[in-house]
Design an enzyme around this catalytic site. Structure first.
Site, PDB file in Angstrom:
ATOM      1  CG  ASP A 165     -27.659   0.976  47.454  1.00  0.00           C
ATOM      2  OD1 ASP A 165     -28.559   1.828  47.625  1.00  0.00           O
ATOM      3  OD2 ASP A 165     -27.872  -0.158  47.001  1.00  0.00           O
ATOM      4  CG  ASP A 370     -32.787   4.114  46.901  1.00  0.00           C
ATOM      5  OD1 ASP A 370     -31.774   3.799  47.549  1.00  0.00           O
ATOM      6  OD2 ASP A 370     -33.098   3.549  45.840  1.00  0.00           O
TER       7      ASP A 370
END
Ligand SMILES: *[C@@H]1O[C@H](CO)[C@@H](O)[C@H](O)[C@H]1NC(C)=O
Length: 492
Positions: A165, A370
């Site tokens: 992440d 992201d």
């Protein structure tokens, strides 16, 4: 006259021969794009769909066909999609997450990101209110984090599948004895009492204090052992609480990092898709990227595969300067906060026409990239311009009903080959990046293939460049060099 006729037919024959040759070559080379002009992709519909079996053996990195991944990359891991046949999570559990569920989790993640990033207007009066003091109350960060890598933890090592992440910092895994609670995971749960390289961090250590900015919560202190306690919550029901510790991390069999700071979760709950935890690749000092700075020089890159039945990669270490990767500077815009990687979007071209969007539309709310947000979120005015241009380019295909936040869907069940308007993003520094056909669509089924973009609530919300759009691109994070690179055709 006859000679002209002869000449033109000769040209036709020659062109036909040449074109078929080109097509055959293109098909062999990539199976994804059959043909290509500058304004549209011509693709086999099947290339957008996952096959029921994984296309590669994912154990052992060298067996995989990904020529670019090894160019000067120090350490390379396989990246698999959480919901696909290459994920062992999926094999064991077979609990299919529905598409609307995936998209709802994506909505939660975006809420969470927006809550962490103050809008520009609010910022003036509330300068001190950054992620230090903003509790992450709404939104599930993890539920939609879609991609896994496998690393080893401890001595001897336990193999763990972790979601990677770029939008968070703390690396953590569920830990025995799961004093309070562990959710079900596929791997064996890591047990620090069986590892000779584990050690606790005390709550008086400066390492412990760093947790406040990384997690949004002040650390706690165990009453007898004085061990440092972290707590991170991602949403209504997702959290991990445990000891902040040191341990040996085996990135690969031969590449180990000693005294890696991680969270040893004793109380864990949430939608982590059966993964053992998370590897944080954000910008904060406790992220994996910063902790391994001496080894990998704050550089990593990944390629997310076009479908869930393909395997991508995550590499650490400097990529050799390669001509096909184009770099845009990381943006210093406030949107990035302490964790996120900011970038500047300056324009979008669809099917050869640059959309009439003023550059201030993107700069108002700023933008981030992201790995865990699925669908790219655009300022509403930019989204409506993109949507109408895309609809125009797709007008010959029958529409299908919308899917959650996706309002532009097509029934492509009658087609083998489709022609899709090319979407090109323009980033700061004049860098243009052609999205792959797989980077334009969210494919629920052949009967419901949707444009994978959605609008933000308003133009001042941060724009998020999501993971569908990143598919098959090599994305290079040169954090030390302050730049982000995109290379077309990084993986299949
Ligand atoms: C770390 O702290 C915990 C909690 O107090 C304790 O149970 C454990 O034995 C400690 N481990 C080591 C290796 O010191």
């Amino acid at each position: 006259m006859p000679s002209l006729l002869l000449a033109s037919s000769l040209i036709c024959v020659f062109l036909f021969f040449f074109c078929s040759l080109e097509k055959g070559f293109a098909l062999q080379r990539t199976s994804v794009d059959v043909d290509d002009d500058s304004h549209q992709h011509v693709v086999l519909l099947t290339s957008l769909l996952p096959s029921p079996t994984c296309s590669s053996s994912i154990k052992g990195s060298k067996r995989i066909d990904r020529p670019w991944a090894f160019k000067g990359m120090k350490t390379t891991l396989d990246v698999v999609h959480k919901h696909g046949p290459c994920s062992k999570q999926n094999k064991a559990k077979r609990t299919q997450t529905s598409h609307s569920e995936i998209l709802n989790l994506d909505i939660e993640r975006v809420k969470y990101i927006h809550s962490k990033i103050p809008k520009k207007s609010e910022e003036l009066g509330l300068k001190q209110l950054d992620s230090t003091t903003l509790p992450a109350k709404s939104g599930s960060l993890i539920g939609s984090g879609n991609y896994f890598v496998v690393v080893g933890l401890g001595t001897p090592k336990t193999e763990l599948s972790l979601i990677f992440d770029t939008g968070s910092d703390l690396t953590w895994t569920q830990c025995e004895p799961c004093a309070k609670s562990c959710y079900k995971q596929q791997d064996q749960i890591y047990d620090p009492s069986k590892s000779s390289s584990y050690s606790n961090i005390t709550c008086t250590s400066s390492l412990c204090t760093q947790l406040s900015t990384a997690t949004g919560n002040d650390p706690g202190c165990a009453s007898t052992s004085k061990a440092c306690i972290y707590g991170i919550q991602y949403g209504d029901s997702s959290f991990s609480v445990g000891f902040f510790s040191h341990e040996r991390l085996s990135v690969t069999d031969t590449d180990t990092v000693d005294n890696f700071l991680f969270g040893c979760g004793q109380n864990n709950q949430g939608l982590f898709g059966g993964s053992a935890g998370l590897i944080g690749l954000g910008r904060h000092p406790i992220s994996f990227v910063q902790q391994t700075a001496a080894k990998y020089h704050k550089t990593f890159s990944y390629c997310l595969p076009s479908t869930a039945s393909n395997v991508g990669y995550l590499s650490f270490g400097a990529a050799r300067a390669s001509s096909y990767v184009k770099y845009t500077p990381f943006s210093s815009n406030s949107a990035a906060g302490t964790s996120f990687y900011g970038l500047d979007i300056t324009g979008i071209t669809v099917g050869g026409t640059k959309l009439p969007i003023s550059s201030s539309t993107f700069s108002t709310g700023g933008a981030i990239i992201d790995s865990g947000t699925v669908i790219t979120r655009l300022p509403p005015t930019a989204y409506s311009a993109l949507r109408s241009a895309f609809r125009q380019g797709m007008s010959k295909y029958p529409p299908a009903s919308s899917l959650s936040i996706l309002d532009t869907c097509y029934d492509l069940s009658g087609y083998k080959i489709i022609t899709v308007p090319k979407i090109i993003f323009e980033f700061g520094g004049g860098v243009t990046v052609d999205l792959a056909a797989a980077g334009s669509f969210y494919v629920a089924s052949v009967k419901q293939v949707c444009l994978a973009f959605a609008p933000n609530g308003d133009d001042s919300d941060v724009t998020i460049f999501g993971n569908v759009q990143q598919k098959t691109l090599q994305v290079v994070y040169d954090v030390g060099g302050g730049k982000l690179g995109f290379g077309v055709g990084g993986c299949k």
